[in-house]
Design an enzyme around this catalytic site. Structure first.
Site, PDB file in Angstrom:
ATOM      1  N   GLU A 176       0.822  -1.218   0.000  1.00  0.00           N
ATOM      2  CA  GLU A 176       0.000   0.000   0.000  1.00  0.00           C
ATOM      3  C   GLU A 176       0.859   1.274   0.000  1.00  0.00           C
ATOM      4  OE1 GLU A 176      -3.649   2.251   2.379  1.00  0.00           O
ATOM      5  OE2 GLU A 176      -2.607   0.584   3.324  1.00  0.00           O
ATOM      6  N   LYS A 213      -2.909  -2.183  -2.727  1.00  0.00           N
ATOM      7  CA  LYS A 213      -3.947  -1.266  -2.265  1.00  0.00           C
ATOM      8  C   LYS A 213      -3.492   0.145  -2.631  1.00  0.00           C
ATOM      9  CE  LYS A 213      -6.701   0.135   1.726  1.00  0.00           C
ATOM     10  NZ  LYS A 213      -7.189  -0.206   3.081  1.00  0.00           N
TER      11      LYS A 213
END
Length: 296
Positions: A176, A213
């Protein structure tokens, strides 16, 4: 690695609920929920408050496997119980929802336009505990605030280095590298970030498994190329401070990306709502996010 859970994340429709607010973000999350700072005296009481909120969400009749395939937990939530079961076990056994764990220890100071993760000193111990609690995968967040190729390269390299350690320990890592939605050169940052992510994918072993993500991009379908590589299990999107309406609109524009919203998921939930009111608000939120996601 649980193959049934792997298949569920890979093949089933739905999104991943982000219930992993940590020490820095918990007070704001509680405030939006209607629990002010004077409601708790210390960190332990604060986390008790957020666990009650998360438990209420997870136990809601609307929080089901039909629309939700996974949930990301904070470590204290993983170590807490719901109806006598550890949270990860309750999610999988009672709800059919795959549990993930946030493993990073927060952000370092801004340098070269980015905030790297602080060194994850207790990673091996955290992963050992996650294995005991039947966790499927992990998540770790860093942030890009400015266009600086050196900083972006460092963020991506750090994310993959930890991801490879996590994969070798038997988990699926969620990478992420968040792009600040207020960054002045957001589209330019995202273009370079995509190239850096692809470069590392091309260099990695084909048997590795990663999830990504990412902030919803300015250019439609920017991250679709990540699916060209067998290592990519799934690409999900964070809401990043966008309202749920705006996050859903952007989500609809990007093929093969589903949500992993935190703020967008819990928007309009309040501690003083009746169970019927709470469930209706959550149901509307979940259905709108699931509808906006592009599984295909």
């Amino acid at each position: 690695m649980n193959q049934e859970q792997l298949q569920r994340i890979r093949d089933d429709k739905g999104f991943i609920a982000a219930l992993d607010q940590s020490g820095g973000s918990t007070p704001k999350a509680l405030e939006r929920y209607g629990v002010m700072e004077d409601a708790y005296k210390n960190e332990e009481e604060m986390f008790d408050c957020i666990h009650k909120m998360r438990t209420r969400i997870i136990k809601s009749p609307s929080f089901t496997k039909e629309n939700i395939i996974g949930a990301i937990l904070f470590e204290k939530t993983m170590n807490s119980k719901i109806d006598g079961k550890y949270t990860g076990d309750f999610l999988w056994e009672d709800k059919g929802i795959v549990p993930f764990l946030k493993v990073d220890e927060g952000l370092a100071e801004l340098k070269d336009g980015v905030q790297l993760m602080k060194p994850i000193k207790g990673l091996d111990e955290r992963l050992a505990s996650a294995k005991e609690h039947h966790i499927f995968g992990t998540k770790m967040r860093s942030v890009i605030k400015e266009y600086d190729e050196k900083g972006i390269d460092e963020i991506v390299q750090q994310q993959y280095e930890y991801a490879n350690r996590i994969f070798e320990a038997g988990f699926v890592p969620i990478i992420e590298p968040e792009v600040d939605i207020h960054a002045e050169e957001k589209e330019k940052i995202e273009g370079y970030l995509k190239k850096a992510l692809v470069r590392e994918l091309e260099a990695s072993d084909k048997d590795k498994v990663y999830m990504f993500k990412l902030t919803l991009p300015e250019e439609k379908d920017l991250y679709l190329e990540l699916y060209d590589y067998p290592q990519t299990l799934k690409v999900v999107a964070l809401s990043g401070g966008y309202t749920r309406e705006e996050a859903n609109r952007r989500l609809q524009e990007n093929k093969k990306i589903v949500a992993s919203f935190s703020r967008g998921l819990t928007e309009s939930l309040m501690v003083n709502q009746s169970e019927e009111e709470f469930d209706k608000v959550l149901k509307d939120s979940i259905e709108s996010i699931a509808k906006a996601g592009n599984d295909e």
